[in-house]
Motif scaffolding. Structure first.
Motif, PDB file in Angstrom:
ATOM      1  N   LEU A 109       0.839  -1.211   0.000  1.00  0.00           N
ATOM      2  CA  LEU A 109       0.000   0.000   0.000  1.00  0.00           C
ATOM      3  C   LEU A 109       0.875   1.263   0.000  1.00  0.00           C
ATOM      4  O   LEU A 109       0.578   2.229  -0.720  1.00  0.00           O
ATOM      5  N   ALA A 110       1.962   1.232   0.775  1.00  0.00           N
ATOM      6  CA  ALA A 110       2.855   2.410   0.803  1.00  0.00           C
ATOM      7  C   ALA A 110       3.455   2.646  -0.584  1.00  0.00           C
ATOM      8  O   ALA A 110       3.531   3.793  -1.078  1.00  0.00           O
ATOM      9  N   TRP A 111       3.843   1.574  -1.237  1.00  0.00           N
ATOM     10  CA  TRP A 111       4.391   1.664  -2.604  1.00  0.00           C
ATOM     11  C   TRP A 111       3.331   2.227  -3.571  1.00  0.00           C
ATOM     12  O   TRP A 111       3.625   3.092  -4.415  1.00  0.00           O
ATOM     13  N   ALA A 112       2.109   1.731  -3.406  1.00  0.00           N
ATOM     14  CA  ALA A 112       1.032   2.180  -4.315  1.00  0.00           C
ATOM     15  C   ALA A 112       0.744   3.665  -4.134  1.00  0.00           C
ATOM     16  O   ALA A 112       0.524   4.400  -5.113  1.00  0.00           O
ATOM     17  N   VAL A 113       0.768   4.114  -2.875  1.00  0.00           N
ATOM     18  CA  VAL A 113       0.516   5.536  -2.618  1.00  0.00           C
ATOM     19  C   VAL A 113       1.651   6.362  -3.229  1.00  0.00           C
ATOM     20  O   VAL A 113       1.413   7.365  -3.923  1.00  0.00           O
ATOM     21  N   GLU A 114       2.892   5.910  -3.015  1.00  0.00           N
ATOM     22  CA  GLU A 114       4.040   6.676  -3.516  1.00  0.00           C
ATOM     23  C   GLU A 114       3.997   6.843  -5.033  1.00  0.00           C
ATOM     24  O   GLU A 114       4.271   7.914  -5.574  1.00  0.00           O
ATOM     25  N   HIS A 115       3.580   5.769  -5.722  1.00  0.00           N
ATOM     26  CA  HIS A 115       3.621   5.823  -7.199  1.00  0.00           C
ATOM     27  C   HIS A 115       2.242   6.003  -7.844  1.00  0.00           C
ATOM     28  O   HIS A 115       2.117   5.953  -9.059  1.00  0.00           O
ATOM     29  N   HIS A 116       1.237   6.178  -7.020  1.00  0.00           N
ATOM     30  CA  HIS A 116      -0.152   6.344  -7.476  1.00  0.00           C
ATOM     31  C   HIS A 116      -0.600   5.187  -8.386  1.00  0.00           C
ATOM     32  O   HIS A 116      -1.030   5.367  -9.533  1.00  0.00           O
ATOM     33  N   VAL A 117      -0.477   4.004  -7.821  1.00  0.00           N
ATOM     34  CA  VAL A 117      -0.922   2.781  -8.513  1.00  0.00           C
ATOM     35  C   VAL A 117      -2.209   2.298  -7.839  1.00  0.00           C
ATOM     36  O   VAL A 117      -2.289   2.239  -6.604  1.00  0.00           O
ATOM     37  N   ALA A 118      -3.221   1.955  -8.650  1.00  0.00           N
ATOM     38  CA  ALA A 118      -4.479   1.440  -8.090  1.00  0.00           C
ATOM     39  C   ALA A 118      -4.275  -0.005  -7.616  1.00  0.00           C
ATOM     40  O   ALA A 118      -3.605  -0.790  -8.288  1.00  0.00           O
ATOM     41  N   VAL A 119      -4.882  -0.330  -6.454  1.00  0.00           N
ATOM     42  CA  VAL A 119      -4.711  -1.656  -5.846  1.00  0.00           C
ATOM     43  C   VAL A 119      -6.090  -2.314  -5.699  1.00  0.00           C
ATOM     44  O   VAL A 119      -6.989  -1.740  -5.100  1.00  0.00           O
ATOM     45  N   VAL A 120      -6.209  -3.520  -6.236  1.00  0.00           N
ATOM     46  CA  VAL A 120      -7.462  -4.262  -6.118  1.00  0.00           C
ATOM     47  C   VAL A 120      -7.235  -5.475  -5.214  1.00  0.00           C
ATOM     48  O   VAL A 120      -6.616  -6.458  -5.634  1.00  0.00           O
TER      49      VAL A 120
END
Ligand SMILES: Cc1cc2nc3c(=O)[nH]c(=O)nc-3n(C[C@H](O)[C@H](O)[C@H](O)COP(=O)(O)OP(=O)(O)OC[C@H]3O[C@@H](n4cnc5c(N)ncnc54)[C@H](O)[C@@H]3O)c2cc1C
Length: 517
Positions: A109-120
């Motif tokens: 989740l931290a990685w997704a927030v940093e790079h603005h990647v959607a997570v399902v």
């Protein structure tokens, strides 16, 4: 899981001979094979971003191959299957990541927030409401966060009768681990064989034995959730007056508020005795009144379902599977689980009340046949699609005083939108104050089945909200029901959901486009 059908690929079957004649008579047979499995579009995410994740989770747990992504594309609604059968994999995630612990989920989740990647978040992939299709626009990519490596029984408290389960455990895996301790959860949705503990919690699932064991949300006593804002642990005591119950914010949150990484559930002793039986009623109304009376008398069996006249007639046309001797009236299935003494006492009390209300005992076979075949219907749906028949289900719940009106309105909406359709219904998931209504629709698929089903489903949703019922009793909101949610919770309700989302997931990386209007 089969990428284009329900369930175990080894169990994919052609339409059974008996049903074939019936289908031919009702709709005609049009050979409609699925297209050969297609390749998903190439991953649209910068590979260096994935390398960062590989360094954290290990290369084996960040996958971009076609097969893995194909199996994480959408869920298992009929529209999902139709699109997969047609070779449309445009919603495939760019990568599948498989964290092995709560901390690794938090790291993703931290990685997704940093790079603005959607997570399902992905459990068993059995969503039927578009819960696994994230909005892609504006994001650096979409990853499926597969919880399959989190599948341990973490703790059992035999004194309090609770167990802590990881979210990736499928229904049978969780039951096997609990059975080794003499315990059961008793949660058996039709998707039991593939759906997961995390998915049950995230969708407020309801199982076939909900009358006895309760819906999944009522079984949950505690949760651990990883959110982009940090870790949340809830459920300090069996009951509490410490403000609103925040567990309810995460139950049914469909991956939009956080990733559920532990679920503490109430458990029961394994039943000594399981007994199923059938009852026959002259009409759906008469049977429904009997169900209401049982619920309000506090005399529910463990399983209770009542088929309407059409579902009874269709079921009875295949007596080897569903059971019964007469195609008239309505069939009720009652199942009892517990100690021998408790089952005997409850059967006597229920039987006396049902007899007094005009029910006719139909013996054990209808109930036993239902139990034998209770996970089979989804395989039949694929076999029907193979011969050009569109089959889909939808569900709602309403108060007893509106049951008849909701049933009539949804049925009329479906029959108008799909002329010539067969609309079947059963009543299950029973409460003192009301019940759920579960509809199955079968119609010739025709040239544009997806569009025709969408129009019919929209008409049914409109009828549901107009009749004051809920847009979903247990399938959840996903992206499919989202446009109807505001009818149910109003403007203020929508803004509360948005506020929670904005606080827990300020950059909106969690399942964008799902649940929150
Ligand atoms: C044939 C068939 C029969 C079904 N029968 C029933 C039934 O009897 N009763 C019933 O209630 N439902 C039923 N369903 C619907 C579906 O099985 C349920 O919604 C189930 O709870 C989904 O579980 P899953 O593990 O497959 O979740 P998924 O489909 O993987 O995910 C569902 C949603 O929850 C989110 N999610 C999953 N895991 C997590 C997690 N750990 N943390 C946060 N979010 C998460 C996903 O992002 C998604 O939005 C049926 C579906 C099918 C296809």
């Amino acid at each position: 899981m089969h990428p284009q059908r329900w369930g175990d690929p080894a169990r994919a079957e052609a339409l059974p001979e008996g049903a074939r004649g019936l289908v031919e008579l009702a709709f005609g047979l049009v050979d409609s094979p699925a297209a050969p499995p297609a390749s998903p579009p190439a991953p649209g995410i910068d590979v260096t971003l994935l390398d960062e994740l590989r360094a954290r989770l290990g290369a084996a747990h960040v996958l971009t191959d076609d097969e893995t992504r194909r199996l994480r594309t959408r869920g298992k609604s009929t529209p999902d299957l139709l699109r997969a059968r047609g070779g449309d994999l445009t919603d495939a995630p760019d990568a599948v990541v498989r964290p092995g612990s709560h901390d690794e989920v938090a790291a993703v989740l931290a990685w997704a927030v940093e790079h603005h990647v959607a997570v399902v978040p992905f459990g068993g992939g059995t969503s039927v409401t578009g819960g696994l299709v994230a909005r892609r626009e504006g994001y650096a990519g979409v990853v499926s966060l597969d919880l399959a490596r989190l599948r341990r029984l973490l703790a059992v408290d035999h004194t309090s009768m609770t167990a802590v389960l990881e979210p990736g455990l499928r229904g049978p895996e969780a039951e096997a681990l609990l059975a080794a301790q003499g315990l059961t959860l008793g949660h058996h949705p039709q998707s039991f064989e593939f759906a997961t503990i995390g998915g049950f919690a995230a969708t407020r699932s309801s199982g076939q034995a909900s009358a006895g064991y309760g819906r999944f949300d009522s079984l949950v006593v505690g949760l651990r959730v990883a959110t982009p804002r940090g870790d949340v642990r809830l459920g300090a005591a069996p009951a509490s007056a410490a403000g609103p119950d925040l567990r309810q914010l995460f139950l049914g949150s469909e991956g939009a508020f956080g990733v559920i990484t532990e679920v503490t559930v109430r458990v029961r002793p394994l039943p000594e005795v399981v007994h199923d039986e059938g009852w026959r009623w002259p009409s759906f109304d008469a049977g429904a009144e009997a169900v209401r009376t049982l619920a309000q008398a506090g005399l529910l069996p463990t399983v209770l379902r009542l088929s309407d006249e059409t579902e009874t007639a269709i079921g009875l046309a295949r007596p080897d599977e569903i059971g019964g001797q007469s195609a008239s009236g309505c069939l009720m299935v009652a199942g009892f689980e517990g100690t021998a003494e408790a089952v005997a006492a409850r059967r006597t009390a229920v039987g006396a009340l049902l007899t007094a209300l005009g029910g006719e005992p139909a013996g054990e076979e209808p109930g036993e046949a239902w139990r034998r075949g209770r996970y089979d219907a989804p395989y039949l749906r694929d076999a029907m699609l193979d011969v050009g028949v569109l089959v889909e289900t939808l569900e709602t719940a309403t108060f007893w005083s509106r049951r008849g009106a909701t049933y009539a309105a949804v049925r009329a909406a479906l029959e108008t939108a799909l002329p010539g359709a067969l609309v079947l219904c059963h009543l299950s998931h029973v409460y003192e104050t009301g019940c759920s209504l579960y509809f199955t629709v079968a119609a010739p698929a025709g040239d544009a089945p997806l569009e025709r089903w969408r129009a019919a489903k929209a008409a049914a949703n409109d009828a549901i909200v107009a009749s004051g019922a809920t847009i979903t009793h247990h399938h959840a909101v996903g992206s499919d029901h989202r446009p109807w949610l505001h009818h149910e919770i109003g403007d203020v309700g929508v803004s509360v959901l948005r506020a929670v989302k904005a606080d827990l997931d300020p950059t909106g990386v969690l399942n964008p486009g799902v649940l929150v209007p």
